[in-house]
Design a protein around this motif. Structure first.
Motif, PDB file in Angstrom:
ATOM      1  N   LEU A  91      77.196  -5.719 123.965  1.00 38.95           N
ATOM      2  CA  LEU A  91      75.762  -6.607 123.641  1.00 38.95           C
ATOM      3  C   LEU A  91      75.772  -8.148 123.086  1.00 38.95           C
ATOM      4  O   LEU A  91      75.694  -9.189 123.596  1.00 38.95           O
ATOM      5  N   PRO A  92      76.945  -8.377 121.770  1.00 38.06           N
ATOM      6  CA  PRO A  92      77.179  -9.837 121.287  1.00 38.06           C
ATOM      7  C   PRO A  92      78.001 -10.378 122.733  1.00 38.06           C
ATOM      8  O   PRO A  92      77.720 -11.455 121.954  1.00 38.06           O
ATOM      9  N   ARG A  93      78.379  -9.542 123.637  1.00 34.88           N
ATOM     10  CA  ARG A  93      79.255 -10.924 124.647  1.00 34.88           C
ATOM     11  C   ARG A  93      78.548 -11.732 125.119  1.00 34.88           C
ATOM     12  O   ARG A  93      79.222 -12.765 124.889  1.00 34.88           O
ATOM     13  N   VAL A  94      77.054 -10.646 125.291  1.00 34.56           N
ATOM     14  CA  VAL A  94      76.089 -11.500 125.878  1.00 34.56           C
ATOM     15  C   VAL A  94      75.076 -12.618 125.810  1.00 34.56           C
ATOM     16  O   VAL A  94      74.238 -13.508 126.211  1.00 34.56           O
ATOM     17  N   ALA A  95      75.346 -12.208 124.266  1.00 31.66           N
ATOM     18  CA  ALA A  95      73.555 -12.814 123.369  1.00 31.66           C
ATOM     19  C   ALA A  95      74.212 -14.125 122.733  1.00 31.66           C
ATOM     20  O   ALA A  95      73.260 -14.720 122.464  1.00 31.66           O
ATOM     21  N   GLU A  96      75.742 -14.006 122.304  1.00 27.16           N
ATOM     22  CA  GLU A  96      76.323 -14.491 121.541  1.00 27.16           C
ATOM     23  C   GLU A  96      76.878 -16.379 122.411  1.00 27.16           C
ATOM     24  O   GLU A  96      76.312 -17.557 121.261  1.00 27.16           O
ATOM     25  N   PRO A  97      76.684 -16.442 122.891  1.00 25.36           N
ATOM     26  CA  PRO A  97      76.702 -17.858 124.109  1.00 25.36           C
ATOM     27  C   PRO A  97      75.190 -18.822 123.904  1.00 25.36           C
ATOM     28  O   PRO A  97      74.872 -19.738 123.987  1.00 25.36           O
TER      29      PRO A  97
END
Length: 220
Positions: A91-97
């Protein structure tokens, strides 16, 4: 635990998958499980595992997604299937940007990690939709990914109307029309627990494609 992101999980009879899914939520991510009329113990299992459970009696993928969006309160929300086909640890891959202000909407482009994970009929339908989206919006998308991240207040302001399988497509179309920065990152696509209500059958795929064609036609 300080919550920075809420993860909306539309759920219809996913008792077998929820333990794995909820057990892999990253720190700072809180699950909002939207029970869309399950006849198994999905709601009870989710509650016992510490998730917030919201009931949405009106059947429909979009209805469940939107109920979760309304119930959430975090500034950034993610959407993700509850069937264990996607790994919450990514999930951090999609949320961080989105959290860093680099993008307004991020979709996870699925990359199958085992044979047979993505049936040909579902993959073909998805490719057709993605090609249409690239042509229509200019967004560099190759998958109408079910794992995605967005700012809650901005998504609510788009005023999405679809409450069926067209909801994810309408989100992208309205975001593009509003001038949002739309991005795509790769995520693993795994063998789901149980049979998919959509991609598991040709009929399910056709039903979803019909909903999406209707949404696409409404945004010409």
């Amino acid at each position: 635990m300080d919550v920075t992101v809420e993860v909306i999980l539309p759920c219809l009879n996913e008792e077998a998958a929820l333990g794995w899914v909820l057990g892999r939520m990253p720190d700072g991510y809180r699950a909002v499980v939207v029970d869309n009329g399950s006849t198994d113990r999905s709601a009870e299992v989710a509650r016992d595992l510490g998730a917030r459970v919201v009931g949405e009696p009106r059947r429909g993928f979009g209805a469940a997604c939107h109920a979760g969006l309304l119930a959430a309160s975090a500034e950034v929300v993610c959407f993700m299937d509850a069937d264990a086909s996607l790994d919450p640890r990514q999930l951090p891959r999609v949320a961080e940007p989105v959290m860093e202000g680099a993008a307004d909407l991020v979709l996870g482009a699925r990359r199958p990690r085992a044979a047979g994970v993505w049936p040909w009929h579902a993959r073909l339908g998805n490719a057709v939709i993605a090609r249409g989206l690239r042509r229509r919006t200019g967004a560099p998308l190759h998958d109408l990914g079910p794992m995605r991240a967005v700012r809650r207040s901005e998504l609510l302001a788009l005023g999405l109307n679809d409450r069926r399988f067209g909801y994810p497509l309408e989100m992208v179309l309205r975001a593009a029309a509003a001038g949002w920065r739309i991005a795509e990152v790769e995520v693993d696509y795994l063998r789901r627990a149980g049979r998919s209500k959509v991609t598991g059958t040709v009929l399910g795929t056709l039903r979803a494609a019909s909903d999406m064609r209707r949404v696409m036609a409404g945004h010409m």
